[in-house]
Design a protein around this motif. Sequence first.
Motif, PDB file in Angstrom:
ATOM      1  N   ARG A 151     -22.633   9.173  -0.923  1.00  0.00           N
ATOM      2  CA  ARG A 151     -23.554   9.750   0.057  1.00  0.00           C
ATOM      3  C   ARG A 151     -23.375   8.950   1.345  1.00  0.00           C
ATOM      4  O   ARG A 151     -23.428   7.717   1.320  1.00  0.00           O
ATOM      5  N   LEU A 152     -23.132   9.621   2.451  1.00  0.00           N
ATOM      6  CA  LEU A 152     -23.034   8.978   3.755  1.00  0.00           C
ATOM      7  C   LEU A 152     -24.249   9.373   4.586  1.00  0.00           C
ATOM      8  O   LEU A 152     -24.553  10.557   4.703  1.00  0.00           O
ATOM      9  N   THR A 153     -24.917   8.355   5.154  1.00  0.00           N
ATOM     10  CA  THR A 153     -26.084   8.609   5.983  1.00  0.00           C
ATOM     11  C   THR A 153     -26.108   7.624   7.143  1.00  0.00           C
ATOM     12  O   THR A 153     -25.498   6.557   7.071  1.00  0.00           O
ATOM     13  N   GLY A 154     -26.841   7.978   8.166  1.00  0.00           N
ATOM     14  CA  GLY A 154     -26.995   7.090   9.308  1.00  0.00           C
ATOM     15  C   GLY A 154     -27.951   5.955   9.003  1.00  0.00           C
ATOM     16  O   GLY A 154     -28.875   6.103   8.195  1.00  0.00           O
ATOM     17  N   ARG A 177     -24.901  -0.989  -4.867  1.00  0.00           N
ATOM     18  CA  ARG A 177     -23.639  -1.081  -4.129  1.00  0.00           C
ATOM     19  C   ARG A 177     -23.691  -0.217  -2.864  1.00  0.00           C
ATOM     20  O   ARG A 177     -24.189   0.902  -2.897  1.00  0.00           O
ATOM     21  N   PHE A 178     -23.153  -0.782  -1.774  1.00  0.00           N
ATOM     22  CA  PHE A 178     -23.147  -0.065  -0.503  1.00  0.00           C
ATOM     23  C   PHE A 178     -21.929  -0.479   0.313  1.00  0.00           C
ATOM     24  O   PHE A 178     -21.284  -1.490   0.048  1.00  0.00           O
ATOM     25  N   SER A 179     -21.672   0.311   1.344  1.00  0.00           N
ATOM     26  CA  SER A 179     -20.725  -0.055   2.381  1.00  0.00           C
ATOM     27  C   SER A 179     -21.332   0.417   3.692  1.00  0.00           C
ATOM     28  O   SER A 179     -21.922   1.498   3.755  1.00  0.00           O
ATOM     29  N   LEU A 180     -21.238  -0.422   4.715  1.00  0.00           N
ATOM     30  CA  LEU A 180     -21.778  -0.081   6.029  1.00  0.00           C
ATOM     31  C   LEU A 180     -20.624  -0.113   7.023  1.00  0.00           C
ATOM     32  O   LEU A 180     -19.983  -1.149   7.203  1.00  0.00           O
ATOM     33  N   HIS A 181     -20.356   1.032   7.642  1.00  0.00           N
ATOM     34  CA  HIS A 181     -19.246   1.184   8.578  1.00  0.00           C
ATOM     35  C   HIS A 181     -19.803   1.211   9.995  1.00  0.00           C
ATOM     36  O   HIS A 181     -20.728   1.970  10.290  1.00  0.00           O
ATOM     37  N   ALA A 182     -19.234   0.370  10.871  1.00  0.00           N
ATOM     38  CA  ALA A 182     -19.689   0.326  12.260  1.00  0.00           C
ATOM     39  C   ALA A 182     -19.351   1.630  12.971  1.00  0.00           C
ATOM     40  O   ALA A 182     -18.253   2.176  12.807  1.00  0.00           O
ATOM     41  N   ASN A 183     -20.284   2.102  13.758  1.00  0.00           N
ATOM     42  CA  ASN A 183     -20.099   3.301  14.566  1.00  0.00           C
ATOM     43  C   ASN A 183     -18.851   3.131  15.437  1.00  0.00           C
ATOM     44  O   ASN A 183     -18.763   2.170  16.199  1.00  0.00           O
ATOM     45  N   PRO A 184     -17.878   4.050  15.338  1.00  0.00           N
ATOM     46  CA  PRO A 184     -16.661   3.887  16.127  1.00  0.00           C
ATOM     47  C   PRO A 184     -16.863   4.174  17.608  1.00  0.00           C
ATOM     48  O   PRO A 184     -16.028   3.806  18.427  1.00  0.00           O
ATOM     49  N   LEU A 202     -28.402  -9.750   7.211  1.00  0.00           N
ATOM     50  CA  LEU A 202     -28.189  -8.365   7.599  1.00  0.00           C
ATOM     51  C   LEU A 202     -29.179  -7.550   6.787  1.00  0.00           C
ATOM     52  O   LEU A 202     -29.155  -7.577   5.550  1.00  0.00           O
ATOM     53  N   TRP A 203     -30.072  -6.859   7.486  1.00  0.00           N
ATOM     54  CA  TRP A 203     -31.135  -6.087   6.846  1.00  0.00           C
ATOM     55  C   TRP A 203     -30.829  -4.602   6.946  1.00  0.00           C
ATOM     56  O   TRP A 203     -30.343  -4.116   7.970  1.00  0.00           O
ATOM     57  N   LEU A 204     -31.150  -3.878   5.885  1.00  0.00           N
ATOM     58  CA  LEU A 204     -31.008  -2.431   5.835  1.00  0.00           C
ATOM     59  C   LEU A 204     -32.404  -1.866   5.621  1.00  0.00           C
ATOM     60  O   LEU A 204     -32.952  -1.938   4.514  1.00  0.00           O
ATOM     61  N   GLY A 205     -32.993  -1.341   6.679  1.00  0.00           N
ATOM     62  CA  GLY A 205     -34.332  -0.755   6.581  1.00  0.00           C
ATOM     63  C   GLY A 205     -34.222   0.756   6.598  1.00  0.00           C
ATOM     64  O   GLY A 205     -33.358   1.319   7.273  1.00  0.00           O
ATOM     65  N   MET A 206     -35.120   1.418   5.848  1.00  0.00           N
ATOM     66  CA  MET A 206     -35.051   2.874   5.789  1.00  0.00           C
ATOM     67  C   MET A 206     -36.409   3.477   5.447  1.00  0.00           C
ATOM     68  O   MET A 206     -37.303   2.785   4.970  1.00  0.00           O
ATOM     69  N   MET A 207     -36.535   4.772   5.739  1.00  0.00           N
ATOM     70  CA  MET A 207     -37.793   5.472   5.475  1.00  0.00           C
ATOM     71  C   MET A 207     -38.159   5.376   4.003  1.00  0.00           C
ATOM     72  O   MET A 207     -37.292   5.413   3.123  1.00  0.00           O
ATOM     73  N   HIS A 258     -26.615   2.859  15.851  1.00  0.00           N
ATOM     74  CA  HIS A 258     -26.544   3.603  14.592  1.00  0.00           C
ATOM     75  C   HIS A 258     -25.156   3.468  13.960  1.00  0.00           C
ATOM     76  O   HIS A 258     -24.151   3.542  14.652  1.00  0.00           O
ATOM     77  N   HIS A 259     -25.154   3.314  12.626  1.00  0.00           N
ATOM     78  CA  HIS A 259     -23.917   3.143  11.859  1.00  0.00           C
ATOM     79  C   HIS A 259     -23.943   4.085  10.657  1.00  0.00           C
ATOM     80  O   HIS A 259     -24.880   4.867  10.506  1.00  0.00           O
ATOM     81  N   VAL A 260     -22.930   4.009   9.811  1.00  0.00           N
ATOM     82  CA  VAL A 260     -22.848   4.905   8.654  1.00  0.00           C
ATOM     83  C   VAL A 260     -22.933   4.091   7.372  1.00  0.00           C
ATOM     84  O   VAL A 260     -22.120   3.189   7.143  1.00  0.00           O
ATOM     85  N   LEU A 261     -23.926   4.407   6.557  1.00  0.00           N
ATOM     86  CA  LEU A 261     -24.144   3.743   5.271  1.00  0.00           C
ATOM     87  C   LEU A 261     -23.617   4.625   4.152  1.00  0.00           C
ATOM     88  O   LEU A 261     -23.935   5.816   4.093  1.00  0.00           O
ATOM     89  N   ALA A 262     -22.815   4.037   3.271  1.00  0.00           N
ATOM     90  CA  ALA A 262     -22.343   4.734   2.075  1.00  0.00           C
ATOM     91  C   ALA A 262     -23.089   4.178   0.874  1.00  0.00           C
ATOM     92  O   ALA A 262     -23.156   2.957   0.684  1.00  0.00           O
ATOM     93  N   THR A 263     -23.680   5.081   0.085  1.00  0.00           N
ATOM     94  CA  THR A 263     -24.351   4.723  -1.167  1.00  0.00           C
ATOM     95  C   THR A 263     -23.789   5.630  -2.255  1.00  0.00           C
ATOM     96  O   THR A 263     -22.967   6.505  -1.980  1.00  0.00           O
ATOM     97  N   LEU A 264     -24.245   5.424  -3.474  1.00  0.00           N
ATOM     98  CA  LEU A 264     -23.799   6.249  -4.592  1.00  0.00           C
ATOM     99  C   LEU A 264     -24.953   7.094  -5.118  1.00  0.00           C
ATOM    100  O   LEU A 264     -26.021   6.566  -5.443  1.00  0.00           O
TER     101      LEU A 264
END
Length: 169
Positions: free
Chosen positions: A41-44, A73-80, A54-59, A28-34
């Motif tokens: 908005r930050l979500t898992g 536009r997005f940013s995906l931050h790796a789980n620290p 690199l695929w971004l799948g979601m409900m 699990h990582h953190v996705l930033a959207t607008l």
Amino acid sequence: MTLSWADFHAAEPEFADAVRARFGRFRHHVLATLRADGSPRLTGLEGDFRAGELWLGMMYGSRKARDLRRDPRFSLHANPGPGDDMAGGDVRVSGRAAEVTDPGALARYAAGAPEGSTPGRFHLFRAELTEAVRVHVEDPYIVFEVWHPGKRLRTVRRKDEDSTLHEDV
């Protein structure tokens, strides 16, 4: 300019491998959207690397999917990870999410899901990268690696005690 994961890997294979390995340490990582009002908005999210993408799948109907449909536009931050373990550094990728709506492509993606986790109705986006960043320590330096499409990997080494910057050209 945006590039697929495969294009990023072709341009900077060692760096792309390091970024992917860091994402691979956790699921699990953190996705930033607008949001519609422009606030973040930050979500898992579970990023999925398959077939050079690199695929971004979601409900289906999730707020993050609605955000990306409105503004890709997005940013995906790796789980620290837990504690101080930052092995592999701190990594994020940014870009634009291209929605996949072709029923055949969605079915192929769903068919490749791990046993027992085949999604029902879902949104799928392909990441088109505009930036990849990795920050890690190479004592005595903090090392910043930044890649943008069409440009060479930029590496900056900084010593904390004297704020000296050393840039690889």
